[in-house]
Enzyme design. Sequence first.
Site, PDB file in Angstrom:
ATOM      1  N   ASP A 196       4.457  -6.367   3.529  1.00 57.11           N
ATOM      2  CA  ASP A 196       5.910  -6.212   3.478  1.00 57.11           C
ATOM      3  C   ASP A 196       6.610  -7.434   4.101  1.00 57.11           C
ATOM      4  OD1 ASP A 196       8.517  -5.264   3.651  1.00 57.11           O
ATOM      5  OD2 ASP A 196       8.080  -3.696   5.124  1.00 57.11           O
ATOM      6  N   HIS A 367      11.665  -1.630   8.700  1.00 62.88           N
ATOM      7  CA  HIS A 367      10.717  -2.701   8.350  1.00 62.88           C
ATOM      8  C   HIS A 367      10.377  -3.559   9.567  1.00 62.88           C
ATOM      9  CE1 HIS A 367      11.226  -2.010   3.987  1.00 62.88           C
ATOM     10  NE2 HIS A 367      12.448  -1.662   4.347  1.00 62.88           N
TER      11      HIS A 367
END
Length: 554
Positions: A196, A367
Amino acid sequence: MLAKENSKVKIIPLGGLEQIGMNITAFEYEDNIIIVDCGIAFPEDEMLGIDLVIPDFTYLKNNVDKIKGVVLTHGHEDHIGSLPYLLKEMNVPIYGTKLTIGLVENKLKEHNLIKTTRRKVVKQGQTIVLGNFKIEFIRSNHSIADAVALAITTPAGIIIHSGDFKIDYTPVFGEVINLQRFAEYGKKGVLAFLCDSTNVERPGYTMSEKTVGKAFDNIFSENRRSRIIIATFASNVDRVQQVINSAVKFKRKMVVEGRSMINVVNTAKELGYLKIPSDMLIDVEEMKNYRDDQIVIISTGSQGEPMAALSRMASNNHRRITIKPGDMVVLSSTPIPGNEKTVSRVINELFRKGAKVIFQDTHVSGHACQEEIKLLHTLVKPKYFIPVHGEYRHLIKHAELAEDLGVKKDNIFILSPGDILELDNESGGLTGRVPAEAVLVDGLGVGDVGNIVLRDRQHLSQNGLIIVVVTLRKHSAEVVAGPDIISRGFVYVRESETLIEDAKNVIREALNQCLSKNITDWSRIKTALKDALSEFLWKQTKRNPMILPIIMEL
């Protein structure tokens, strides 16, 4: 699972690169394919009238016999949203954790696919075998419960896919990310790591989701007499839980507004991912039985979406909730890039109605920032690295970070959707491309709106439309009636009578020229009318409307 000589694993991203959203990647080994995630993207500003953007499934349709299943990392729209569109093309099984499958089932019911779709609930830490692939679901943290990373063991080597992740030492629901498993795979030797990249530009660490709970407590404490309205992403179940926790502490009833929010809250509650006291949830119709200081409303619309609940409240279009002076409105999210203006417009409307608005310090990202990303890299120690989930600049930044951590530059691949990357322990490289154009969904139409239609829509939105209607005699092409001019979005006809009259004269002249040259082919006549009128209007107005000549025969 022994590797055959010269057999490589193929990694084929069909989305989720060079953009935020629409995450989907195919992993292929010989005659076996697994699909990881199957998400949507939201339309960009220039995609006029488009509802959703979904991946191009052409390659998967052409290889449907090889597909062993779809494996999901978590239940956000950008990872599960296009599953119904895939399942209408092919019937393949779906594997995911309990909450993820629960949210997928909501979609399947909407699309009448629930009876025909095979679904398998997998626990965090469990391993499944799909053909040549052995897949472990590694416990992870994100802004939704039940998120996982994937360890995909293939005959060519082990691939780790991080999914969307952060390292949260005090998660709202569940346990801390299982860093030990990443380290154990790192010791075994990892062929490739897909990670990610969303927050790779941000230094340091992402704050724990629990910090938002403290901010909510402060807001509830300081606004004891106000009605409180909190807007957030429907799928951020942990955030919803923290609103519930604060509401319980301050003895408020909770109203849930917005279709997607109601769906997610009901599903998460049924599956045990939301703990809500039995008498706390009330229907919007029951609000009138309570004082403002006894109520909290949780709704969709934190991104300023025109049809979402908060936007409708702000613009007085909500049938049952009206913003009043003294209301405290909290936007518990950060605007997605490109949404800043829309969010700003909603905030201004709320202030105009006398509400107090908080849109900072009530959100943390789901995130990982740089230090968490570095930690995962250090544990996994991959031979090859592929940055995923981010815009192009995020992928570049992540590639630089991986190189700093010791991955050889030649072993880092920045892919585009449709690229075929083939890897084994000896070598890796791009070997071709598959179709991966974004497919646009407009109402019930899937893929029937392309670049030409979008260009026409932009043209219409910027310059308007002029329709010219002429009736000609069938064989002689003699003018029987017209020309008539209909204008939409170009000029207001009643105030531009001279311009319209002059335009009719231009059309008559163009028609006479065609007749004098014995041109009877209607397509040539239409082109002549279009060219003559376009030139005239540009000279008169410096505008370039779309011109649609219609010729009728008598």
